[in-house]
Scaffold this active site. Sequence first.
Site, PDB file in Angstrom:
ATOM      1  N   GLY A  13      16.908   2.710   6.621  1.00 13.63           N
ATOM      2  CA  GLY A  13      15.688   3.287   7.175  1.00 13.63           C
ATOM      3  C   GLY A  13      14.479   2.615   6.556  1.00 13.63           C
ATOM      4  N   VAL A  50      11.645   2.376  -1.032  1.00 11.28           N
ATOM      5  CA  VAL A  50      10.615   1.932  -1.961  1.00 11.28           C
ATOM      6  C   VAL A  50       9.270   2.096  -1.279  1.00 11.28           C
ATOM      7  CG1 VAL A  50       9.693  -0.020  -3.252  1.00 11.28           C
ATOM      8  CG2 VAL A  50      12.166   0.295  -3.057  1.00 11.28           C
ATOM      9  N   VAL A  52       4.938   3.155  -2.501  1.00 13.43           N
ATOM     10  CA  VAL A  52       3.896   3.867  -3.230  1.00 13.43           C
ATOM     11  C   VAL A  52       2.709   4.041  -2.310  1.00 13.43           C
ATOM     12  CG1 VAL A  52       2.330   3.796  -5.191  1.00 13.43           C
ATOM     13  CG2 VAL A  52       4.660   2.940  -5.433  1.00 13.43           C
ATOM     14  N   ALA A  55      -0.554  -1.555   2.316  1.00 11.35           N
ATOM     15  CA  ALA A  55      -1.646  -2.113   3.102  1.00 11.35           C
ATOM     16  C   ALA A  55      -1.033  -3.006   4.165  1.00 11.35           C
ATOM     17  CB  ALA A  55      -2.602  -2.893   2.211  1.00 11.35           C
ATOM     18  N   LYS A  83      -8.845  -0.365   6.486  1.00 17.67           N
ATOM     19  CA  LYS A  83      -8.995  -1.517   5.591  1.00 17.67           C
ATOM     20  C   LYS A  83      -9.759  -2.599   6.351  1.00 17.67           C
ATOM     21  CE  LYS A  83      -6.341  -5.375   3.647  1.00 17.67           C
ATOM     22  NZ  LYS A  83      -4.983  -5.953   3.492  1.00 17.67           N
ATOM     23  N   LEU A 347      12.763  -6.390   3.260  1.00 18.05           N
ATOM     24  CA  LEU A 347      13.119  -6.883   1.935  1.00 18.05           C
ATOM     25  C   LEU A 347      14.501  -7.519   1.900  1.00 18.05           C
ATOM     26  CD1 LEU A 347      11.783  -3.903  -0.233  1.00 18.05           C
ATOM     27  CD2 LEU A 347      10.640  -6.054   0.306  1.00 18.05           C
ATOM     28  N   THR A 358       1.536  -8.775   3.184  1.00 16.02           N
ATOM     29  CA  THR A 358       2.228  -9.471   4.272  1.00 16.02           C
ATOM     30  C   THR A 358       3.550  -8.830   4.675  1.00 16.02           C
ATOM     31  OG1 THR A 358       3.266 -10.933   2.642  1.00 16.02           O
ATOM     32  CG2 THR A 358       1.217 -11.695   3.648  1.00 16.02           C
ATOM     33  N   ILE A 360       4.771  -5.892   5.857  1.00 17.08           N
ATOM     34  CA  ILE A 360       4.936  -5.212   7.147  1.00 17.08           C
ATOM     35  C   ILE A 360       4.768  -6.194   8.297  1.00 17.08           C
ATOM     36  CG2 ILE A 360       4.069  -3.393   8.661  1.00 17.08           C
ATOM     37  CD1 ILE A 360       5.448  -2.337   6.211  1.00 17.08           C
ATOM     38  N   TYR A 451       0.617 -18.330  11.290  1.00 15.64           N
ATOM     39  CA  TYR A 451       0.842 -17.013  11.872  1.00 15.64           C
ATOM     40  C   TYR A 451      -0.059 -15.963  11.225  1.00 15.64           C
ATOM     41  CZ  TYR A 451       5.040 -18.707  14.235  1.00 15.64           C
ATOM     42  OH  TYR A 451       5.917 -19.382  15.036  1.00 15.64           O
TER      43      TYR A 451
END
Length: 552
Positions: A13, A50, A52, A55, A83, A347, A358, A360, A451
């Site tokens: 997930g 993982v 926290v 951005a 942002k 990951l 970068t 996401i 990109y």
Amino acid sequence: MGEPLRSITIVGGGTAGWLAATFLNRFCSPKGAKHKLKITLIESPTIPIVGVGEASLPGMVVLLNQLGISESEFFEKTDATFKVAAHFINWNHDDNGKPVDFLNVLNAPSAIDGRALADYFITFDPARNAPDAGLAYVRNFSSVAEIVRDNLAPRRPGEPDFSGEVGYTYHFDATKLASFLNDVATDRGVNHILDDVDEVNLDERGFVKSLSLRRQGEHEVDLVVDCTGFRGAILQKTLGEPFEPYGDYLLNDRAAVVQIPHKDPNVIAPTTRATGFSSGWTFNIPLTTRVGTGYIFSSKFISDDQAIDELLAFYGDQAKGHEPRIIPIRTGRVRNAWVKNCVALGLSGGFIEPLEATAIFMTDLGVRWLQHYLPSQDFEPELAAAYNRQVKRVFEEVRDFIQAHYHLNNRNDTDYWKTAREEMILSDRLQENLKVWRHTTPEVIDLDSAYLFSSPVYTLLLIAKGFYKDASLARASTLSRTAYDRYRTAERKARPGQVAGLISHAEFLKTGGKPPAGMFTGPHSAEMAAFAPTTKIKLPAQPARPRMSRKR
């Protein structure tokens, strides 16, 4: 051409898994009744994700729009904030050893008579030699400096979703985003299985045939997407695809991360702050109800305990009672992200430190490319090869741009910064470009891949780093000072209207962007002050000497 795929199984997930499930369900499901593509996500109930704070890059705005997700609902469900820039602090010093800061903004300048604005700035503007050259350059073409200075939202109350005065993206709670995408995906037909994968079973070709689930038994697969995080449980552990580390290019290998309250909940910056520390840097990601922060560092220069002490000292009372946790970081990528009938996303496929947010976007690119190269049940090798070429290009693109931040630092106060500048390997392309750019500004033809980081982004970084101090461009004689002055005059006149009606970021979030009854949006003052944060930027203290390991 073989028969169409019958199923796609996503293992894991988190943001990567649920983003992939939502996207593939929307864009890969056959429209006719003849073929059905079943999308299943298998998520362990015992392994936490993982996250926290996170951005993103502007592609996130496009993604939400294409997925048919309302921006207002996204903000509500994920603790999101705007942002408009990444704010870099203490990565370089001026001639007196004082920290310099700059903004990496999300929109590019328009040209002047078909020529890059940067060429004019470097040729005619004395600010190019100033310590704050990067901020001076941004003020020439964007209202972001004013928006950041006053902690404004980039969108006026009452304006529609996905609109705004400047380019923007989001901060969000990664755990809440995964939960939100879970709801979206399952509501739209994605099959969700909560179970642990105990075995990955291969057929005689070495393809993944099935997954042995602890509670629900055998689960057959056609195409499997590995979103198991740093574990790389399928592509790396089962299929044995090697990992290519970037340790010779990038120093950082650890993170101390923690969630803390806002210092003042009525002041929420519309930026990600990246502040240079002694042996790395700290990120500050403001969400609606809290701040996600952490110290990205190199264990060659500082211990875990020292890093935690330096991070907590920086925040003082704001972090009192909050204990950071340590996360190991392995920078690099798998040699091939698509092997046989398995594709790694997130990951599982690799990671480059979070400096430019970068992660996401690279997952977004990966799932888009998978949709583009979607195979039949024959798993055409040409499609996998094309996919792997794209992944290799984008990882090298990100690696080079991240490394440019470090290589172009001028700090001499710690060994970490000197090593990052002088001893790390640079790719051949980056070395070549830095030599070329001594005589000209970056162009798209200089880049093997763009990109994420196009030539205007490189240009801003170089100007902010003092790369063009006292420079004379080869084509300077062909530029017109009159044209540059005309451009600057027009920009100054337009600036008050660009920020008129914008309200504080915190207020926008409290009201959900709804305009109050009878609201009058008049222009701001025509005289806009130079960029200067309303609160003084705090710099880190030097870490204490090594001491006994803390008890946890």
